[in-house]
Design a protein around this motif. Structure first.
Motif, PDB file in Angstrom:
ATOM      1  N   GLN A  89     -15.983  13.113  -3.597  1.00  0.00           N
ATOM      2  CA  GLN A  89     -14.737  12.572  -4.098  1.00  0.00           C
ATOM      3  C   GLN A  89     -13.903  13.669  -4.761  1.00  0.00           C
ATOM      4  OE1 GLN A  89     -15.537   9.227  -6.650  1.00  0.00           O
ATOM      5  NE2 GLN A  89     -15.837   7.845  -4.945  1.00  0.00           N
ATOM      6  N   ARG A 143      -2.468  -4.719  -4.109  1.00  0.00           N
ATOM      7  CA  ARG A 143      -2.133  -3.324  -3.877  1.00  0.00           C
ATOM      8  C   ARG A 143      -1.541  -3.180  -2.473  1.00  0.00           C
ATOM      9  NH1 ARG A 143      -6.253   0.925  -6.313  1.00  0.00           N
ATOM     10  NH2 ARG A 143      -5.622  -0.410  -8.070  1.00  0.00           N
ATOM     11  N   ARG A 183       1.270   7.448   3.995  1.00  0.00           N
ATOM     12  CA  ARG A 183       0.106   8.319   4.067  1.00  0.00           C
ATOM     13  C   ARG A 183       0.481   9.554   4.871  1.00  0.00           C
ATOM     14  NH1 ARG A 183      -1.552   4.238   7.766  1.00  0.00           N
ATOM     15  NH2 ARG A 183      -1.760   5.024   9.905  1.00  0.00           N
ATOM     16  N   CYS A 228      -1.940   7.265  -6.197  1.00  0.00           N
ATOM     17  CA  CYS A 228      -2.288   8.241  -5.178  1.00  0.00           C
ATOM     18  C   CYS A 228      -3.749   8.030  -4.783  1.00  0.00           C
ATOM     19  CB  CYS A 228      -2.084   9.631  -5.782  1.00  0.00           C
ATOM     20  SG  CYS A 228      -2.605  11.005  -4.781  1.00  0.00           S
ATOM     21  N   ALA A 229      -4.057   8.238  -3.510  1.00  0.00           N
ATOM     22  CA  ALA A 229      -5.424   8.034  -3.033  1.00  0.00           C
ATOM     23  C   ALA A 229      -5.787   9.088  -1.992  1.00  0.00           C
ATOM     24  CB  ALA A 229      -5.576   6.643  -2.437  1.00  0.00           C
ATOM     25  N   THR A 280      -8.810  10.252   1.125  1.00  0.00           N
ATOM     26  CA  THR A 280      -9.912   9.865   1.986  1.00  0.00           C
ATOM     27  C   THR A 280     -10.256  11.022   2.919  1.00  0.00           C
ATOM     28  OG1 THR A 280     -10.642   8.308   3.697  1.00  0.00           O
ATOM     29  CG2 THR A 280      -8.306   8.859   3.658  1.00  0.00           C
ATOM     30  N   PRO A 296      -6.416  -0.178   1.559  1.00  0.00           N
ATOM     31  CA  PRO A 296      -6.902   0.608   0.428  1.00  0.00           C
ATOM     32  C   PRO A 296      -8.406   0.852   0.492  1.00  0.00           C
ATOM     33  CG  PRO A 296      -6.285  -1.601  -0.274  1.00  0.00           C
ATOM     34  CD  PRO A 296      -5.795  -1.434   1.111  1.00  0.00           C
ATOM     35  N   TYR A 320      -9.828   4.346   1.411  1.00  0.00           N
ATOM     36  CA  TYR A 320      -9.672   5.457   0.474  1.00  0.00           C
ATOM     37  C   TYR A 320     -10.730   5.358  -0.616  1.00  0.00           C
ATOM     38  CZ  TYR A 320      -5.224   6.109   2.804  1.00  0.00           C
ATOM     39  OH  TYR A 320      -4.261   6.332   3.761  1.00  0.00           O
ATOM     40  N   ASP A 321     -11.348   6.482  -0.953  1.00  0.00           N
ATOM     41  CA  ASP A 321     -12.441   6.420  -1.920  1.00  0.00           C
ATOM     42  C   ASP A 321     -12.174   7.192  -3.204  1.00  0.00           C
ATOM     43  OD1 ASP A 321     -14.512   8.626   0.160  1.00  0.00           O
ATOM     44  OD2 ASP A 321     -12.621   8.951  -0.905  1.00  0.00           O
ATOM     45  N   SER A 322     -11.018   7.821  -3.333  1.00  0.00           N
ATOM     46  CA  SER A 322     -10.646   8.481  -4.584  1.00  0.00           C
ATOM     47  C   SER A 322      -9.251   8.012  -4.968  1.00  0.00           C
ATOM     48  CB  SER A 322     -10.647  10.010  -4.436  1.00  0.00           C
ATOM     49  OG  SER A 322     -11.942  10.494  -4.142  1.00  0.00           O
ATOM     50  N   TRP A 323      -9.083   7.663  -6.244  1.00  0.00           N
ATOM     51  CA  TRP A 323      -7.824   7.094  -6.726  1.00  0.00           C
ATOM     52  C   TRP A 323      -7.413   7.747  -8.029  1.00  0.00           C
ATOM     53  CZ3 TRP A 323      -5.014   3.397  -4.097  1.00  0.00           C
ATOM     54  CH2 TRP A 323      -5.642   2.795  -3.003  1.00  0.00           C
TER      55      TRP A 323
END
Length: 123
Positions: free
Chosen positions: A1, A45, A50, A95-96, A98, A107, A110-113
């Motif tokens: 991440q 959300r 992107r 912001c995200a 992946t 959403p 995506y694994d980081s926010w």
């Protein structure tokens, strides 16, 4: 991440502009596809835009022609230029990131926010 920190939100009148920034930690920023989402009070959300690892971008219909997503891999930063803002654009913008090669608008891809930045557009 990857750790993400947004900035650039604020209060603006309808028709105005803002540029959001999202700074990412780490040395592998270029391997991530990046996205912007927004969430208004009481709403789910929502995907905004992107940008892929190599640069092609996608937008939700309501912001096409008004918003532009871009990235600067040397600065580990992704931007969202927002023009012709409308009151309906009012939301927390997140912001995200992946490492999926071709993420969808979900959403869950995506694994980081980041923590989000508030954008308020007055009429």
């Amino acid at each position: 991440q990857v750790q993400l920190v947004e900035s650039g939100g604020g209060l603006v009148q309808a028709g105005g502009s803002l540029r959001l920034s999202c700074a990412a930690s780490g040395r592998t920023f270029s391997r991530y596809a990046m996205g912007w989402f927004r969430q208004a009070p009481g709403k789910e959300r929502e995907f905004v835009a992107r940008i892929s690892r190599s640069g092609p971008s996608t937008y939700t219909d309501s912001v096409k022609g008004r918003f532009t997503i871009s990235r600067d891999n040397a600065k580990n930063t992704v931007y969202l230029q927002m023009n012709s803002l409308k009151p309906d654009d009012t939301a927390v913008y997140l912001c995200a990131a992946t490492d999926l090669w071709a993420p969808t608008a979900s959403p869950y891809d995506y694994d980081s926010w980041g923590q989000g930045t508030q954008v308020t557009v007055s009429s």
